[in-house]
Design an enzyme around this catalytic site. Structure first.
Site, PDB file in Angstrom:
ATOM      1  N   ARG A  19       1.961 -10.546   7.503  1.00 17.90           N
ATOM      2  CA  ARG A  19       1.692  -9.402   6.621  1.00 17.90           C
ATOM      3  C   ARG A  19       2.791  -8.354   6.761  1.00 17.90           C
ATOM      4  O   ARG A  19       2.583  -7.285   7.317  1.00 17.90           O
ATOM      5  CB  ARG A  19       0.335  -8.763   6.997  1.00 17.90           C
ATOM      6  CG  ARG A  19      -0.837  -9.728   7.016  1.00 17.90           C
ATOM      7  CD  ARG A  19      -2.163  -8.979   7.116  1.00 17.90           C
ATOM      8  NE  ARG A  19      -2.271  -8.139   8.272  1.00 17.90           N
ATOM      9  CZ  ARG A  19      -2.883  -8.464   9.413  1.00 17.90           C
ATOM     10  NH1 ARG A  19      -3.479  -9.644   9.536  1.00 17.90           N
ATOM     11  NH2 ARG A  19      -2.921  -7.614  10.414  1.00 17.90           N
TER      12      ARG A  19
ATOM     13  N   CYS B 250      11.920  24.970   2.097  1.00 19.83           N
ATOM     14  CA  CYS B 250      10.961  25.633   1.212  1.00 19.83           C
ATOM     15  C   CYS B 250      10.229  24.575   0.382  1.00 19.83           C
ATOM     16  O   CYS B 250      10.498  23.386   0.493  1.00 19.83           O
ATOM     17  CB  CYS B 250      11.681  26.592   0.277  1.00 19.83           C
ATOM     18  SG  CYS B 250      12.833  27.691   1.107  1.00 19.83           S
ATOM     19  N   MET B 251       9.336  25.039  -0.472  1.00 17.93           N
ATOM     20  CA  MET B 251       8.571  24.104  -1.307  1.00 17.93           C
ATOM     21  C   MET B 251       9.506  23.240  -2.152  1.00 17.93           C
ATOM     22  O   MET B 251       9.333  22.034  -2.255  1.00 17.93           O
ATOM     23  CB  MET B 251       7.606  24.886  -2.197  1.00 17.93           C
ATOM     24  CG  MET B 251       6.707  24.011  -3.034  1.00 17.93           C
ATOM     25  SD  MET B 251       5.619  24.952  -4.105  1.00 17.93           S
ATOM     26  CE  MET B 251       4.402  25.544  -2.950  1.00 17.93           C
ATOM     27  N   ASP B 252      10.517  23.881  -2.763  1.00 19.42           N
ATOM     28  CA  ASP B 252      11.390  23.184  -3.703  1.00 19.42           C
ATOM     29  C   ASP B 252      12.869  23.257  -3.360  1.00 19.42           C
ATOM     30  O   ASP B 252      13.681  22.803  -4.146  1.00 19.42           O
ATOM     31  CB  ASP B 252      11.207  23.762  -5.108  1.00 19.42           C
ATOM     32  CG  ASP B 252      10.062  23.094  -5.818  1.00 19.42           C
ATOM     33  OD1 ASP B 252      10.241  21.941  -6.227  1.00 19.42           O
ATOM     34  OD2 ASP B 252       8.993  23.708  -5.934  1.00 19.42           O
TER      35      ASP B 252
ATOM     36  N   HIS C  98      -5.814  -7.080  13.481  1.00 24.34           N
ATOM     37  CA  HIS C  98      -4.659  -6.190  13.346  1.00 24.34           C
ATOM     38  C   HIS C  98      -4.191  -5.777  14.731  1.00 24.34           C
ATOM     39  O   HIS C  98      -5.010  -5.439  15.588  1.00 24.34           O
ATOM     40  CB  HIS C  98      -5.044  -4.972  12.512  1.00 24.34           C
ATOM     41  CG  HIS C  98      -3.862  -4.186  12.031  1.00 24.34           C
ATOM     42  ND1 HIS C  98      -2.720  -4.766  11.518  1.00 24.34           N
ATOM     43  CD2 HIS C  98      -3.649  -2.848  11.978  1.00 24.34           C
ATOM     44  CE1 HIS C  98      -1.860  -3.817  11.175  1.00 24.34           C
ATOM     45  NE2 HIS C  98      -2.395  -2.647  11.455  1.00 24.34           N
TER      46      HIS C  98
ATOM     47  N   LYS D 146       0.847  -1.205   0.000  1.00 19.44           N
ATOM     48  CA  LYS D 146       0.000   0.000   0.000  1.00 19.44           C
ATOM     49  C   LYS D 146       0.882   1.255   0.000  1.00 19.44           C
ATOM     50  O   LYS D 146       2.101   1.152   0.178  1.00 19.44           O
ATOM     51  CB  LYS D 146      -0.916  -0.026   1.225  1.00 19.44           C
ATOM     52  CG  LYS D 146      -0.179   0.072   2.551  1.00 19.44           C
ATOM     53  CD  LYS D 146      -1.084  -0.229   3.743  1.00 19.44           C
ATOM     54  CE  LYS D 146      -0.283  -0.238   5.019  1.00 19.44           C
ATOM     55  NZ  LYS D 146      -1.013  -0.837   6.149  1.00 19.44           N
TER      56      LYS D 146
ATOM     57  N   ARG E  33     -10.562   0.058  14.968  1.00 18.96           N
ATOM     58  CA  ARG E  33     -10.572   0.844  13.734  1.00 18.96           C
ATOM     59  C   ARG E  33     -11.510   0.086  12.798  1.00 18.96           C
ATOM     60  O   ARG E  33     -12.701   0.236  12.876  1.00 18.96           O
ATOM     61  CB  ARG E  33      -9.136   0.982  13.200  1.00 18.96           C
ATOM     62  CG  ARG E  33      -8.990   1.933  12.056  1.00 18.96           C
ATOM     63  CD  ARG E  33      -7.537   2.077  11.614  1.00 18.96           C
ATOM     64  NE  ARG E  33      -6.952   0.815  11.159  1.00 18.96           N
ATOM     65  CZ  ARG E  33      -5.706   0.679  10.722  1.00 18.96           C
ATOM     66  NH1 ARG E  33      -4.889   1.714  10.690  1.00 18.96           N
ATOM     67  NH2 ARG E  33      -5.259  -0.489  10.316  1.00 18.96           N
TER      68      ARG E  33
ATOM     69  N   TYR F  85      13.019  31.595   4.471  1.00 19.13           N
ATOM     70  CA  TYR F  85      11.795  32.256   4.936  1.00 19.13           C
ATOM     71  C   TYR F  85      11.818  32.524   6.434  1.00 19.13           C
ATOM     72  O   TYR F  85      12.385  31.749   7.198  1.00 19.13           O
ATOM     73  CB  TYR F  85      10.574  31.373   4.643  1.00 19.13           C
ATOM     74  CG  TYR F  85      10.198  31.312   3.189  1.00 19.13           C
ATOM     75  CD1 TYR F  85       9.799  32.466   2.497  1.00 19.13           C
ATOM     76  CD2 TYR F  85      10.216  30.100   2.503  1.00 19.13           C
ATOM     77  CE1 TYR F  85       9.451  32.396   1.152  1.00 19.13           C
ATOM     78  CE2 TYR F  85       9.861  30.030   1.167  1.00 19.13           C
ATOM     79  CZ  TYR F  85       9.478  31.175   0.497  1.00 19.13           C
ATOM     80  OH  TYR F  85       9.132  31.104  -0.820  1.00 19.13           O
TER      81      TYR F  85
HETATM   82  C1  LIG Z   1      -0.111  -1.797   6.745  1.00 21.92           C
HETATM   83  C2  LIG Z   1      -0.566  -3.058   7.310  1.00 21.92           C
HETATM   84  C3  LIG Z   1       0.337  -4.073   7.625  1.00 21.92           C
HETATM   85  C4  LIG Z   1       1.847  -3.907   7.500  1.00 21.92           C
HETATM   86  O1  LIG Z   1       2.361  -3.265   8.645  1.00 21.92           O
HETATM   87  P1  LIG Z   1       3.940  -3.151   8.855  1.00 21.92           P
HETATM   88  O2  LIG Z   1       4.069  -2.648  10.227  1.00 21.92           O
HETATM   89  O3  LIG Z   1       4.428  -2.191   7.827  1.00 21.92           O
HETATM   90  O4  LIG Z   1       4.501  -4.496   8.656  1.00 21.92           O
HETATM   91  C5  LIG Z   1      -0.160  -5.278   8.051  1.00 21.92           C
HETATM   92  N1  LIG Z   1      -1.487  -5.466   8.191  1.00 21.92           N
HETATM   93  C6  LIG Z   1      -2.388  -4.505   7.925  1.00 21.92           C
HETATM   94  C7  LIG Z   1      -3.845  -4.776   8.104  1.00 21.92           C
HETATM   95  C8  LIG Z   1      -1.967  -3.261   7.479  1.00 21.92           C
HETATM   96  O5  LIG Z   1      -2.860  -2.319   7.227  1.00 21.92           O
END
Ligand SMILES: *Cc1c(COP(=O)(O)O)cnc(C)c1O
Length: 388
Positions: free
Chosen positions: A233, A325-327, A177, A50, A148, A278
């Site tokens: 994961r 700055c921005m850039d 999670h 992701k 969540r 700035y």
């Molecule tokens: C992002 C995510 C992970 C990965 O987490 P890390 O700490 O980067 O390994 C695993 N499970 C879920 C549901 C996530 O959203």
């Protein structure tokens, strides 16, 4: 802009900005080898890609991992999943984030796998399926304390007992999670884990078979090996970082995949007592040589690094001076007389014997390495070192 460079021919065409993220795919492969060595045989890997592969470029990262034998990928949104499908990725793509009911047709069109954490959405999905699409595999998420996404255990029981799971839908996995897996105090994680195990056991006693159980993110898998179950994961770990707060030595030799660099575009000499950038947030206390870098907060180089971060130039660590700055970003090169226009500057990575990691940057900007990596924006050119 995505470029592949072989190490032998690494030169950029002149119009490209030298502000680049170099992504070493051989290092990604190395981290995967380390992870596989750490897991029990048969434990599957759902690679988390992701947020554009944590800023590394989700398409190239997923393609590379697929080449290395990974067949399951986790994204946050339907759009991220669609991007990978459009790029030709054929593996299982699991959408970890919330899904809007108006996106169900896209979910089906792109053959993405949802995580169900909402009973209404499960009903709508059941209705949206045509007979040739059933039974449709889904992952079901139980909330064990993250509060969540995820159904409470009672709601999971009701859902899996409902007609939906005797026809249109089939459960491919049960997941939860972890909210606090990097805490040196394991109490909360152990509570979550035992709640999850109790849920799985309840389902088993009801005769509901779950082919796959998964819980562990990076911190979970590293600090609580009992959480590996059928699948893990990993996100951050694949990109070469351990949980920020880890204290115990860990038998995984990970290396950061990404480095961020640029070049000095101009140098200035500024008298003592002048203000820079700035808001006059920095005033020189001596005659100073200042280098201007073509990178700023629009590249994801956080403004909180103003007057606080460091970079590497000519193998020397030098401070950022004034407001980012921005850039553009200003650095003090008074003590590095060799520094000149076109000197390479490393913002994240190694030069000589010095290293700046995403964890260092995170500490300077009171953040976490996740945010540092993910924020490296689309204005930074990605250059990939291919697998050999
Ligand atoms: C992002 C995510 C992970 C990965 O987490 P890390 O700490 O980067 O390994 C695993 N499970 C879920 C549901 C996530 O959203």
């Amino acid at each position: 802009m995505t470029t592949f460079l072989s190490p032998a021919t690494s030169s950029l065409s002149s119009y490209l900005s030298p502000t680049i993220a170099t992504i070493k795919l051989p290092v990604l492969a190395h981290n995967l080898v380390e992870l596989r060595r750490f897991l029990a045989p048969g434990c599957e890997i759902l690679a988390i890609v992701k947020a554009d592969g944590y800023g590394h470029g989700s398409i190239v990262i997923a393609e590379t991992l697929a080449h290395l034998g990974i067949s399951k990928f986790g994204v946050a949104t339907i759009q991220e999943g669609a991007t990978l499908r459009e790029a030709g990725l054929t593996g299982t793509i699991i959408v970890l984030g919330g899904i809007f009911s108006r996106q169900l047709q896209d979910l089906l069109h792109y053959q993405l796998t949802p995580v169900i954490s909402d009973t209404d959405l499960a009903q709508q999905l059941g209705k949206a399926l045509s007979t040739d699409q059933t039974p449709f595999p889904v992952h079901v998420k139980v909330d064990t304390g993250m509060s969540r996404l995820g159904l409470k255990p009672e709601a999971v029981l009701n859902l899996l007992d409902s007609p939906l799971f005797r026809g249109p839908l089939v459960i491919e996995s049960l997941m939860t999670h972890l909210a606090d897996a990097d805490n040196p105090d394991p109490t909360f994680t152990l509570q979550q884990f035992s709640q999850f195990q109790a849920m799985a056991e309840q389902l088993r006693l009801k005769g509901i078979t779950i082919p796959c159980l998964h819980v562990a993110n990076t911190a979970g898998m590293v600090l609580h090996p009992q959480s590996h179950l059928d699948m893990v994961r990993p996100g951050l770990l694949l990109y070469g970082y351990l949980p920020p707060q880890h204290i115990t030595p860990i038998p995984l030799a990970l290396k950061p995949v990404l480095s961020l660099s640029t070049q000095i575009v101009q140098t200035r000499t500024i008298a003592a007592g002048e203000s820079l950038s700035y808001s006059g947030a920095y005033r020189t206390t001596r005659p100073s040589r200042i280098g201007i870098l073509p990178i700023g907060y629009t590249h994801g180089y956080n403004r909180l690094l103003s007057n606080g971060g460091e970079v590497l130039v000519e193998n020397t660590r030098v401070p950022i001076v004034g407001t980012i700055c921005m850039d553009m970003t200003l650095i003090d090169i008074t003590d590095v007389p060799e520094a000149r226009v076109e000197s390479n500057v490393v913002l994240l990575g190694s030069q000589g014997t010095e290293t700046i990691s995403a964890i260092d940057i995170a500490n300077w900007q009171e953040s976490i390495p996740y945010e540092v990596l993910c924020n490296i924006g689309p204005r930074v050119n990605r250059v990939y070192e291919p697998l050999t």
